[in-house]
Scaffold this active site. Structure first.
Site, PDB file in Angstrom:
ATOM      1  N   LYS A 194       0.778  -1.221   0.095  1.00 40.89           N
ATOM      2  CA  LYS A 194       0.051  -0.136   0.002  1.00 40.89           C
ATOM      3  C   LYS A 194       0.711   1.461  -0.015  1.00 40.89           C
ATOM      4  CE  LYS A 194      -1.837   2.724   3.024  1.00 40.89           C
ATOM      5  NZ  LYS A 194      -1.879   3.961   2.016  1.00 40.89           N
ATOM      6  N   SER A 248       5.337   7.450  10.098  1.00 39.98           N
ATOM      7  CA  SER A 248       5.584   8.182  11.210  1.00 39.98           C
ATOM      8  C   SER A 248       5.490   7.338  12.407  1.00 39.98           C
ATOM      9  CB  SER A 248       4.605   9.378  11.295  1.00 39.98           C
ATOM     10  OG  SER A 248       3.115   8.624  11.389  1.00 39.98           O
ATOM     11  N   THR A 249       6.163   7.918  13.426  1.00 41.68           N
ATOM     12  CA  THR A 249       6.116   7.126  14.652  1.00 41.68           C
ATOM     13  C   THR A 249       4.652   6.891  15.347  1.00 41.68           C
ATOM     14  OG1 THR A 249       8.414   7.806  15.282  1.00 41.68           O
ATOM     15  CG2 THR A 249       6.830   7.208  17.210  1.00 41.68           C
ATOM     16  N   GLU A 250       4.003   8.048  15.078  1.00 41.65           N
ATOM     17  CA  GLU A 250       2.445   7.866  15.401  1.00 41.65           C
ATOM     18  C   GLU A 250       1.849   6.787  15.103  1.00 41.65           C
ATOM     19  OE1 GLU A 250       0.337  11.258  14.367  1.00 41.65           O
ATOM     20  OE2 GLU A 250      -1.518  10.577  15.502  1.00 41.65           O
ATOM     21  N   VAL A 251       1.790   6.480  13.592  1.00 39.78           N
ATOM     22  CA  VAL A 251       1.166   5.384  12.887  1.00 39.78           C
ATOM     23  C   VAL A 251       1.803   4.177  13.152  1.00 39.78           C
ATOM     24  CG1 VAL A 251       0.914   4.458  10.573  1.00 39.78           C
ATOM     25  CG2 VAL A 251       0.032   6.933  10.947  1.00 39.78           C
ATOM     26  N   GLY A 252       3.162   4.021  13.346  1.00 37.22           N
ATOM     27  CA  GLY A 252       4.001   2.867  13.640  1.00 37.22           C
ATOM     28  C   GLY A 252       3.421   2.405  15.072  1.00 37.22           C
ATOM     29  N   CYS A 303      13.857  10.639   6.312  1.00 34.70           N
ATOM     30  CA  CYS A 303      13.547  10.257   7.704  1.00 34.70           C
ATOM     31  C   CYS A 303      14.947  10.634   8.276  1.00 34.70           C
ATOM     32  CB  CYS A 303      13.237   8.783   7.644  1.00 34.70           C
ATOM     33  SG  CYS A 303      14.281   7.773   6.699  1.00 34.70           S
ATOM     34  N   GLU A 401       9.819  15.618  14.855  1.00 32.85           N
ATOM     35  CA  GLU A 401      10.146  15.999  13.567  1.00 32.85           C
ATOM     36  C   GLU A 401       9.419  16.808  12.568  1.00 32.85           C
ATOM     37  OE1 GLU A 401       8.920  12.179  11.382  1.00 32.85           O
ATOM     38  OE2 GLU A 401      11.049  11.997  10.581  1.00 32.85           O
TER      39      GLU A 401
HETATM   40  P1  NAP Z   1       2.696   8.334   7.826  1.00 38.33           P
HETATM   41  O1  NAP Z   1       1.402   9.214   8.229  1.00 38.33           O
HETATM   42  O2  NAP Z   1       3.056   7.224   9.150  1.00 38.33           O
HETATM   43  O3  NAP Z   1       2.145   7.340   6.660  1.00 38.33           O
HETATM   44  C1  NAP Z   1       2.684   6.191   6.111  1.00 38.33           C
HETATM   45  C2  NAP Z   1       1.953   5.262   5.636  1.00 38.33           C
HETATM   46  O4  NAP Z   1       1.298   4.714   6.406  1.00 38.33           O
HETATM   47  C3  NAP Z   1       1.012   5.724   4.418  1.00 38.33           C
HETATM   48  O5  NAP Z   1       1.154   4.743   3.385  1.00 38.33           O
HETATM   49  C4  NAP Z   1      -0.200   5.898   5.240  1.00 38.33           C
HETATM   50  O6  NAP Z   1      -1.251   6.087   4.226  1.00 38.33           O
HETATM   51  C5  NAP Z   1      -0.269   4.641   6.133  1.00 38.33           C
HETATM   52  N1  NAP Z   1      -1.029   4.878   7.087  1.00 38.33           N
HETATM   53  C6  NAP Z   1      -1.421   5.920   7.794  1.00 38.33           C
HETATM   54  N2  NAP Z   1      -2.437   5.686   8.899  1.00 38.33           N
HETATM   55  C7  NAP Z   1      -2.490   4.152   8.888  1.00 38.33           C
HETATM   56  C8  NAP Z   1      -3.101   3.264   9.607  1.00 38.33           C
HETATM   57  N3  NAP Z   1      -4.017   3.562  10.418  1.00 38.33           N
HETATM   58  N4  NAP Z   1      -2.981   1.967   9.324  1.00 38.33           N
HETATM   59  C9  NAP Z   1      -2.274   1.431   8.106  1.00 38.33           C
HETATM   60  N5  NAP Z   1      -1.311   2.632   7.405  1.00 38.33           N
HETATM   61  C10 NAP Z   1      -1.459   3.918   7.802  1.00 38.33           C
HETATM   62  O7  NAP Z   1       3.659   8.846   7.224  1.00 38.33           O
HETATM   63  P2  NAP Z   1       3.803   9.867   6.195  1.00 38.33           P
HETATM   64  O8  NAP Z   1       3.462  11.178   6.532  1.00 38.33           O
HETATM   65  O9  NAP Z   1       3.467   9.258   4.894  1.00 38.33           O
HETATM   66  O10 NAP Z   1       5.704   9.959   5.963  1.00 38.33           O
HETATM   67  C11 NAP Z   1       6.455  10.635   6.824  1.00 38.33           C
HETATM   68  C12 NAP Z   1       6.963   9.799   7.722  1.00 38.33           C
HETATM   69  O11 NAP Z   1       7.716   8.601   7.547  1.00 38.33           O
HETATM   70  C13 NAP Z   1       8.097  10.408   8.696  1.00 38.33           C
HETATM   71  O12 NAP Z   1       7.704  10.378  10.252  1.00 38.33           O
HETATM   72  C14 NAP Z   1       9.234  10.036   8.303  1.00 38.33           C
HETATM   73  O13 NAP Z   1      10.169  10.079   9.210  1.00 38.33           O
HETATM   74  C15 NAP Z   1       8.838   8.617   7.814  1.00 38.33           C
HETATM   75  N6  NAP Z   1       9.922   7.839   7.269  1.00 38.33           N
HETATM   76  C16 NAP Z   1      10.912   6.936   7.615  1.00 38.33           C
HETATM   77  C17 NAP Z   1      11.670   6.199   7.051  1.00 38.33           C
HETATM   78  C18 NAP Z   1      12.625   5.441   7.678  1.00 38.33           C
HETATM   79  O14 NAP Z   1      13.185   4.364   6.903  1.00 38.33           O
HETATM   80  N7  NAP Z   1      12.646   5.252   9.045  1.00 38.33           N
HETATM   81  C19 NAP Z   1      11.859   6.568   5.749  1.00 38.33           C
HETATM   82  C20 NAP Z   1      10.907   7.453   5.140  1.00 38.33           C
HETATM   83  C21 NAP Z   1       9.930   8.190   6.072  1.00 38.33           C
HETATM   84  P3  NAP Z   1      -1.955   7.573   3.848  1.00 38.33           P
HETATM   85  O15 NAP Z   1      -0.779   7.929   2.910  1.00 38.33           O
HETATM   86  O16 NAP Z   1      -3.187   7.082   2.974  1.00 38.33           O
HETATM   87  O17 NAP Z   1      -2.076   8.375   5.004  1.00 38.33           O
END
Ligand code: NAP
Ligand code: MG
Length: 497
Positions: A194, A248-252, A303, A401
């Site tokens: 996804k 994101s950490t929140e979603v994680g 990230c 962040e």
């Molecule tokens: P995000 O809001 O956590 O979304 C990431 C993915 O999770 C998206 O596909 C999102 O779908 C999905 N998602 C959201 N809520 C969900 C749920 N309840 N259940 C299952 N999936 C869900 O993060 P983002 O805003 O796209 O990206 C930025 C974040 O990614 C930053 O915090 C960044 O640090 C982190 N990141 C980490 C790395 C690493 O390798 N550590 C690399 C890149 C980015 P939607 O798009 O539909 O919301």
């Protein structure tokens, strides 16, 4: 000025926008769609399906069936390797098209899309293809004493973990997907991917290329839909064996809690607040160039972005002023324009998030040295921004962040202080240390709570080098042998003889 869409030469009416489920390209069963925008102009570029729970279920069932299908289950490792290589060939052949698609959808500079998002995806596929034939277990001598005289020997096999639900963010959409898909397929898993709602176009085109490569139906499925519905349905699906998230950490945290309910395997690559530490012997020009690249690369939507800069007091002003100069002089524009140094942020929402952080920085009394506003043009641009915090007081910007081109710089006195400050965060993804004193560099590196520490560089990743977070930056490691371990289960077969 020509619109970005015209620049790209992409015919929007020909975009591949259907999901891949069980070897077929499909629209959402409900017919519902959502709209994507060009971040450089705000113009509508495509409508993509919005997967329903039934679509998620169909994708998971296809992956579950494919896992048991002899054409995949019994496929020789060398044949899996060839398929992955073929997919890499196809990606390479369509690299120009995929890079343009990414710039159109995500906003990143075309050069970055070519070299990193698509170029590195090819590299990762080839590297992981090689692992398909190198997965091995162990043979173990057993001391079990009964019945007397019986001997035992155990074979330890590594088997595919099963159906993998891969959920990825929008910062490097194709590469983040490949980081998960390539090792999962090399290990013989099946996958439901996804992509982020804002940036599904390269994943959808990639899905079509995977069909062309000849993967059996259901081995790779790509669904598009919002995180809170389709993403959550994937996470909670009982037939998924493992969830791997970059986000994101929140979603994680939420995903980790859900996976705990059924002891589903989970890997989390989450947020960061990575420090860039400049030691007193470092050439200020080298430090400033390194620090600028560490924060402004991909508009700070990385990230591992070096979003906290620590410089020893006597060089602080010089280094920060030089980074600020880079920020002030940066050329903002479409990722398709070769003169552009800073592209747009991915979405209107992300631009608002970043501007809110900038406001908070100003309100909390951080000193604004450069940038600090949106750009006066269409599209989702924010000026590269530099703050200084010379008092060292706690700020939202040193803690949270931003995921945008916003740097907070802070002076320090000695190494003890800077190590303490650098570790004073819930995150632990990465850090960099800038010095020509290798002894100090290694001593600092040893003490940093970070999954990756770069010395005299930042943001360097490699398919052979483990990557992941300490603390709230995640659980598990991607790449190299770690990735193979992550997508296999260990099985002990114990033989009495
Ligand atoms: P995000 O809001 O956590 O979304 C990431 C993915 O999770 C998206 O596909 C999102 O779908 C999905 N998602 C959201 N809520 C969900 C749920 N309840 N259940 C299952 N999936 C869900 O993060 P983002 O805003 O796209 O990206 C930025 C974040 O990614 C930053 O915090 C960044 O640090 C982190 N990141 C980490 C790395 C690493 O390798 N550590 C690399 C890149 C980015 P939607 O798009 O539909 O919301
Ligand atoms: Mg999000």
């Amino acid at each position: 000025m020509k619109s970005t869409t015209a620049f790209s030469g992409i015919d929007l009416s020909q975009l591949q926008t259907r999901m891949l489920i069980n070897g077929e390209l499909r629209n959402a069963s409900s017919g519902s769609t959502f709209t994507l925008h060009d971040p450089a102009t705000g113009q509508e570029i495509a409508r993509v399906p919005q997967a329903t729970n039934a679509d998620v279920d169909a994708a998971v069932q296809a992956a579950r069936t494919a896992l048991q299908n002899v054409s995949w289950r019994e496929m020789l490792p060398a044949a899996r390797e060839r398929l992955l290589q073929k997919l890499a060939d196809l990606l390479e052949r369509h690299a120009d098209e995929l890079a343009k698609l990414e710039t159109l959808n995500q906003g990143m500079l075309l050069g970055v899309a070519q070299a990193v998002d698509v170029g590195a995806s090819v590299q990762w596929l080839r590297y992981m293809a090689g692992w398909a034939t190198k997965i091995h277990g162990d043979s173990i001598d057993i001391s079990f004493p009964m019945p007397p005289g019986t001997k035992y020997q155990a074979i330890v096999r590594r088997q595919p973990v099963g159906v993998v639900g891969a959920i990825v963010p929008w910062n490097f959409p194709l590469l983040m997907a490949i980081w998960k898909i390539a090792p999962a397929l090399a290990c013989g898993c099946t996958v439901v991917l996804k992509p982020a709602s804002d940036t599904p176009l390269t994943a959808l085109r990639f899905a079509e290329l995977a069909l062309e490569a000849g993967f059996p139906p259901g081995v790779l499925n790509v669904i598009v839909g919002s995180g809170s519905t389709a993403g959550a349905a994937l996470v909670q699906h009982p037939d998924v064996n493992k969830i791997t998230l970059t986000g994101s950490t929140e979603v994680g945290v939420w995903i980790g809690q859900q996976c705990a309910n059924t002891v589903k395997r989970v890997a989390l690559e989450l947020g960061g607040k990575s420090p860039v530490i400049v030691l007193d012997d470092c050439d200020p020009a080298v430090a400033a160039a390194g620090a600028s690249a560490a924060i402004f690369f991909n508009q700070g939507q990385v990230c591992t972005a070096g979003s906290r800069l620590y410089v020893q007091k006597k060089q602080f002003e010089r280094v920060v002023e030089s980074v600020a100069d880079t920020a002030r002089n940066a050329v903002l524009g479409s990722g398709f324009d070769p003169a552009t140094q800073i592209g747009p942020l991915v979405s209107q929402r992300q631009r608002e998030n970043v501007l809110r952080f900038i406001d908070t920085g100003v309100k909390e009394g951080a000193q604004l040295v450069a940038g600090g506003t949106a750009a006066d043009r269409d599209g989702y641009f924010v000026q590269p921004t530099v703050f200084a915090n010379t008092t060292g007081r706690p700020l939202t910007l040193t803690r949270e962040e931003v995921f945008g081109p916003v740097l907070i710089a802070q002076p320090y006195d000695d190494l003890e202080e800077v190590v303490r400050e650098a570790n004073n965060t819930v995150y632990g993804l990465a850090a960099s240390v800038w010095t020509s004193n290798i002894s100090k560099a290694l001593r600092v590196a040893e003490r940093l709570d970070a999954g990756t520490v770069w010395i005299n560089s930042h943001n360097v990743v490699d398919p052979n080098m483990p990557f992941g977070g300490f603390k709230q930056s995640g659980i598990g490691r991607e790449h190299g042998r770690s990735a193979i371990e992550a997508y296999t289960e260990c099985k002990s077969i114990c033989i009495a003889y």
